[in-house]
Write an enzyme that holds these catalytic residues in place. Structure first.
Site, PDB file in Angstrom:
ATOM      1  N   ARG A 164      85.244  39.670  -1.887  1.00 24.20           N
ATOM      2  CA  ARG A 164      86.659  40.012  -1.649  1.00 24.20           C
ATOM      3  C   ARG A 164      86.809  40.847  -0.378  1.00 24.20           C
ATOM      4  O   ARG A 164      87.760  40.657   0.392  1.00 24.20           O
ATOM      5  CB  ARG A 164      87.229  40.766  -2.855  1.00 24.20           C
ATOM      6  N   ARG A 187      79.146  52.665  -1.158  1.00 24.13           N
ATOM      7  CA  ARG A 187      78.578  51.461  -1.757  1.00 24.13           C
ATOM      8  C   ARG A 187      77.450  50.982  -0.864  1.00 24.13           C
ATOM      9  O   ARG A 187      77.591  50.979   0.373  1.00 24.13           O
ATOM     10  CB  ARG A 187      79.614  50.330  -1.819  1.00 24.13           C
ATOM     11  N   ASN A 215      77.092  52.891  10.127  1.00 22.10           N
ATOM     12  CA  ASN A 215      77.260  53.835   9.021  1.00 22.10           C
ATOM     13  C   ASN A 215      77.097  55.245   9.552  1.00 22.10           C
ATOM     14  O   ASN A 215      76.277  55.484  10.447  1.00 22.10           O
ATOM     15  CB  ASN A 215      76.209  53.578   7.939  1.00 22.10           C
ATOM     16  N   HIS A 239      76.013  59.022   8.376  1.00 26.28           N
ATOM     17  CA  HIS A 239      75.257  59.626   7.274  1.00 26.28           C
ATOM     18  C   HIS A 239      75.101  61.124   7.521  1.00 26.28           C
ATOM     19  O   HIS A 239      74.775  61.536   8.649  1.00 26.28           O
ATOM     20  CB  HIS A 239      73.873  58.966   7.162  1.00 26.28           C
ATOM     21  N   GLY A 294      68.987  47.936   3.944  1.00 26.55           N
ATOM     22  CA  GLY A 294      68.334  48.998   3.189  1.00 26.55           C
ATOM     23  C   GLY A 294      69.308  50.157   2.992  1.00 26.55           C
ATOM     24  O   GLY A 294      70.460  50.096   3.414  1.00 26.55           O
ATOM     25  N   ASP A 309      70.307  53.384   4.290  1.00 23.79           N
ATOM     26  CA  ASP A 309      70.242  54.307   5.434  1.00 23.79           C
ATOM     27  C   ASP A 309      68.964  54.109   6.251  1.00 23.79           C
ATOM     28  O   ASP A 309      68.376  55.072   6.754  1.00 23.79           O
ATOM     29  CB  ASP A 309      70.352  55.773   4.960  1.00 23.79           C
TER      30      ASP A 309
HETATM   31  C1  GAR Z   1      80.839  61.852   5.089  1.00 20.90           C
HETATM   32  O1  GAR Z   1      80.337  63.138   5.279  1.00 20.90           O
HETATM   33  C2  GAR Z   1      79.734  60.835   5.216  1.00 20.90           C
HETATM   34  O2  GAR Z   1      78.692  61.232   6.033  1.00 20.90           O
HETATM   35  C3  GAR Z   1      79.266  60.714   3.793  1.00 20.90           C
HETATM   36  O3  GAR Z   1      80.419  60.800   3.016  1.00 20.90           O
HETATM   37  C4  GAR Z   1      81.332  61.677   3.657  1.00 20.90           C
HETATM   38  C5  GAR Z   1      82.705  61.035   3.596  1.00 20.90           C
HETATM   39  O4  GAR Z   1      83.681  61.916   4.051  1.00 20.90           O
HETATM   40  N1  GAR Z   1      78.591  59.472   3.606  1.00 20.90           N
HETATM   41  C6  GAR Z   1      77.510  59.365   2.852  1.00 20.90           C
HETATM   42  O5  GAR Z   1      77.013  60.280   2.236  1.00 20.90           O
HETATM   43  C7  GAR Z   1      76.934  57.971   2.812  1.00 20.90           C
HETATM   44  N2  GAR Z   1      75.574  58.012   2.328  1.00 20.90           N
HETATM   45  P1  GAR Z   1      85.094  61.385   4.489  1.00 20.90           P
HETATM   46  O6  GAR Z   1      85.603  60.472   3.370  1.00 20.90           O
HETATM   47  O7  GAR Z   1      85.913  62.639   4.594  1.00 20.90           O
HETATM   48  O8  GAR Z   1      84.931  60.652   5.774  1.00 20.90           O
END
Ligand code: GAR
Length: 221
Positions: free
Chosen positions: A85, A105, A121, A123, A157, A159
């Site tokens: 989707r 996800r 992405n 991280h 994978g 990250d």
């Molecule tokens: C961010 O800090 C991002 O790095 C993390 O989620 C947060 C989302 O914040 N992502 C992860 O941890 C992915 N493994 P946001 O919704 O305020 O952008």
């Protein structure tokens, strides 16, 4: 960059014909907001936002910016059904670059194969240290004195894809997870738009078997 570099963008992006970027998010959407605020910094635009959590803050941020947003809840769907989707939405918007901005996800090889080397992405750690969830918490629990954030290519994978850019964040004596996460995010908000701009300007390149993002430097936060 040099003559042997192969740019990943694959075409010349211009203000009249900007790189078409989709953002996938799950939460508050502060990284989405940073991208929305950075529009105009390079030949790219956010053409679509996909959110997998109903009520997530990212939805309102997209709407407030006048950007198309579609909520595709994953609850009750198989991973393949959900990705199908999401891919349909991205296909309908002729997306050229997908940015996972707090998208909680894991995407499958099938998803990656639809956008090979075209998914970023962000991280909250200096990969390859501390992949997966709770990057700030992991850095604190290991007693690190410096951590940061990473923008990387997604390869199927968790990250693990090629690192494009990183920014360092010192860990202070009185930091807790919330304070550290906040300072990491401030760096994310600079790094992620800078990498998207670099991508749109042909500065993300293959060089000698490695993927490099040229000209993105974010000072330690
Ligand atoms: C961010 O800090 C991002 O790095 C993390 O989620 C947060 C989302 O914040 N992502 C992860 O941890 C992915 N493994 P946001 O919704 O305020 O952008």
């Amino acid at each position: 960059m040099n003559d042997l570099d192969t740019s990943l963008v694959g075409r010349t992006c211009t203000p009249d014909r900007p790189l078409r970027v989709a953002v996938l998010a799950s939460g508050g959407g502060s990284n989405l907001q940073a991208l929305l605020d950075a529009r105009g910094q390079g030949p790219w635009d956010v053409v679509n936002v996909v959110v997998n959590v109903a009520g997530a803050g990212a939805i309102d941020r997209a709407r407030a910016a006048g950007v198309s947003v579609v909520v595709v809840p994953h609850v009750g769907l198989s991973r393949a059904e959900h990705e199908g989707r999401v891919l349909d939405v991205l296909g309908a918007h002729d997306v050229e670059l997908v940015v996972l901005a707090g998208y909680m996800r894991v995407v499958t090889e099938v998803f990656v194969s639809r956008f090979p080397q075209r998914i970023l992405n962000v991280h909250p750690a200096l990969l390859p240290s501390f992949p997966g969830l709770h990057g700030a918490r992991q850095a604190l629990s290991h007693g690190c004195r410096v951590t940061g954030c990473t923008v990387h290519l997604v390869d199927g994978g968790v990250d693990t894809g090629p690192i494009l850019a990183q920014a360092a964040v010192p860990i202070l004596d009185d930091d807790n997870e919330a304070t550290l996460q906040r300072r990491i995010q401030l760096q994310e908000h600079k790094l992620l738009p800078a990498v998207v701009t670099a991508w749109s300007e042909g500065r993300v390149v293959q060089r000698g078997g490695l993927t490099r993002c040229c000209g993105v430097v974010v000072a330690a936060g």
